[in-house]
Scaffold this motif. Structure first.
Motif, short mmCIF file in Angstrom:
data_model
loop_
_atom_site.label_atom_id
_atom_site.label_comp_id
_atom_site.label_asym_id
_atom_site.label_seq_id
_atom_site.Cartn_x
_atom_site.Cartn_y
_atom_site.Cartn_z
N ALA A 68 0.85 -1.19 0.00
CA ALA A 68 0.00 0.00 0.00
C ALA A 68 0.88 1.23 0.00
CB ALA A 68 -0.91 0.01 1.22
N VAL A 69 0.63 2.16 -0.92
CA VAL A 69 1.41 3.40 -1.01
C VAL A 69 0.45 4.58 -1.01
CG1 VAL A 69 3.40 2.40 -2.18
CG2 VAL A 69 1.47 3.18 -3.53
N GLU A 115 14.08 -5.61 -13.65
CA GLU A 115 13.01 -6.18 -14.49
C GLU A 115 12.47 -5.18 -15.50
OE1 GLU A 115 10.18 -7.81 -11.77
OE2 GLU A 115 11.52 -9.45 -11.15
N LYS A 116 12.83 -3.91 -15.34
CA LYS A 116 12.55 -2.85 -16.32
C LYS A 116 11.06 -2.63 -16.59
CE LYS A 116 17.00 -2.40 -16.97
NZ LYS A 116 17.73 -1.23 -16.43
N HIS A 117 10.25 -2.79 -15.58
CA HIS A 117 8.83 -2.48 -15.77
C HIS A 117 8.21 -2.18 -14.41
CE1 HIS A 117 6.82 -6.04 -14.05
NE2 HIS A 117 7.91 -6.69 -14.41
N ALA A 118 7.20 -1.33 -14.43
CA ALA A 118 6.48 -1.00 -13.20
C ALA A 118 5.36 -2.01 -12.98
CB ALA A 118 5.89 0.41 -13.30
N PRO A 119 5.08 -2.37 -11.74
CA PRO A 119 3.97 -3.29 -11.47
C PRO A 119 2.63 -2.61 -11.69
CG PRO A 119 4.88 -2.46 -9.42
CD PRO A 119 5.76 -1.93 -10.52
N ASP A 120 1.57 -3.36 -11.55
CA ASP A 120 0.22 -2.82 -11.72
C ASP A 120 -0.25 -2.11 -10.45
OD1 ASP A 120 0.00 -3.86 -14.31
OD2 ASP A 120 -0.66 -5.80 -13.56
N PHE A 121 -0.74 -0.90 -10.62
CA PHE A 121 -1.25 -0.11 -9.51
C PHE A 121 -2.78 -0.09 -9.54
CE2 PHE A 121 3.05 1.37 -9.74
CZ PHE A 121 3.38 1.74 -8.45
N TYR A 122 -3.39 -0.14 -8.35
CA TYR A 122 -4.84 -0.08 -8.23
C TYR A 122 -5.20 0.96 -7.17
CZ TYR A 122 -4.51 -4.55 -10.65
OH TYR A 122 -4.21 -5.55 -11.56
N GLU A 151 4.65 6.60 -17.46
CA GLU A 151 3.53 6.38 -18.37
C GLU A 151 2.46 5.52 -17.68
OE1 GLU A 151 4.94 4.67 -21.96
OE2 GLU A 151 6.13 6.42 -22.53
N ILE A 152 1.52 6.19 -17.06
CA ILE A 152 0.39 5.51 -16.45
C ILE A 152 -0.80 6.46 -16.51
CG2 ILE A 152 1.02 6.29 -14.12
CD1 ILE A 152 -0.14 3.67 -13.06
N GLU A 153 -1.96 5.93 -16.80
CA GLU A 153 -3.18 6.74 -16.84
C GLU A 153 -3.98 6.49 -15.58
OE1 GLU A 153 -5.31 6.14 -20.49
OE2 GLU A 153 -4.07 7.63 -21.52
N LEU A 154 -4.28 7.59 -14.88
CA LEU A 154 -4.99 7.51 -13.61
C LEU A 154 -6.03 8.62 -13.53
CD1 LEU A 154 -1.94 7.05 -11.19
CD2 LEU A 154 -3.67 5.30 -11.70
N LEU A 163 -2.97 3.95 -3.04
CA LEU A 163 -2.92 2.97 -4.12
C LEU A 163 -2.35 1.68 -3.53
CD1 LEU A 163 -1.67 5.89 -5.37
CD2 LEU A 163 -2.09 4.64 -7.48
N TYR A 164 -2.62 0.57 -4.21
CA TYR A 164 -2.03 -0.68 -3.73
C TYR A 164 -1.52 -1.50 -4.91
CZ TYR A 164 -6.46 -3.02 -4.95
OH TYR A 164 -7.56 -3.51 -5.62
N VAL A 165 -0.53 -2.32 -4.62
CA VAL A 165 0.13 -3.16 -5.63
C VAL A 165 0.16 -4.59 -5.12
CG1 VAL A 165 2.14 -3.45 -7.10
CG2 VAL A 165 1.59 -1.18 -6.18
N PRO A 166 -0.58 -5.50 -5.72
CA PRO A 166 -0.54 -6.90 -5.26
C PRO A 166 0.74 -7.60 -5.70
CG PRO A 166 -2.00 -6.70 -7.15
CD PRO A 166 -1.55 -5.31 -6.82
#
Length: 213
Positions: A68-69, A115-122, A151-154, A163-166
């Motif tokens: 959780a962030v 890993e060069k990628h951001a995780p999924d944010f919810y 680059e994320i659309e929110l 926000l949280y990231v599983p």
């Protein structure tokens, strides 16, 4: 190749990196295991008497945590129409920079650097009915490289939103630092009454009891 130089294998470590959860579009553990077993049967059959081991650490803990962030600051800018002019947006479209209380020097270290990628944010609060905007997510350290994703659309977020990231178990909190004296994440363990009793816990300030088992 080893046999051509007189070396006979008797021990093989196939390594790790096995996924701890299944997601659409990515190989499952069963697919990976099938490929490994086929290779072992071909190159190291039973008569070779090779002891085979693996390192399943990521598999066991990759989905152990949900991170959780919180949004601690934000910056609003107008997009430059000379560089960004999508057909469905006008020239005054805003872009948002959100600063979170965790970042590259914290739980997102491996995701971004290796890993060069951001995780999924919810979003914790449901804002599905709100329009989305081009956004970027940044860590709290004031390091200009502390960028989680550009680059994320929110939907428009406010300071204090969560926000949280599983699936943030493996290679996340174990690598955090207190760079620039930023506090490290706190672990909150969630368990049912039954599990608490079985484990012998009585009370813990970092334990959340889930009474709806």
């Amino acid at each position: 190749m080893a046999k051509t130089i007189g070396f006979n294998f008797n021990f093989l470590d196939v390594g790790g990196g096995f996924p701890g959860y299944e997601t659409e579009g990515k190989q499952s553990l069963s697919d990976i295991a099938k490929a490994i077993n086929n290779s072992l049967e071909k190159y190291f059959p039973d008569e070779e008497n090779v002891e085979v081991i693996a390192q399943p650490g990521r598999y066991y803990v990759q989905s152990a945590f949900t991170l959780a962030v919180r949004v601690i600051a934000r910056r609003v800018e107008l997009l430059d129409p000379q560089h960004y002019r999508p057909k469905d947006r006008d020239d005054t479209q805003k872009t948002f920079m959100y600063y979170l209380n965790d970042g590259l020097h914290g739980s997102f270290n491996v995701h971004i650097l290796f890993e060069k990628h951001a995780p999924d944010f919810y979003l914790l609060e449901n804002k599905d009915s709100m329009p989305v905007s081009q956004s970027s997510l940044w860590g709290p350290t004031c390091n200009p490289y502390d960028c989680i994703t550009q680059e994320i659309e929110l939907p428009e977020l406010d300071i204090g939103d969560w926000l949280y990231v599983p699936n943030m178990g493996a290679y996340t909190t174990v690598l955090v630092s207190s760079f620039n004296r930023i506090p490290t994440p706190i672990n909150l363990w969630i368990a049912s009454d039954r599990v608490i009793c079985e484990l012998g816990y009585h009370s813990d300030k970092h334990l959340i009891v889930d009474k709806n088992e």
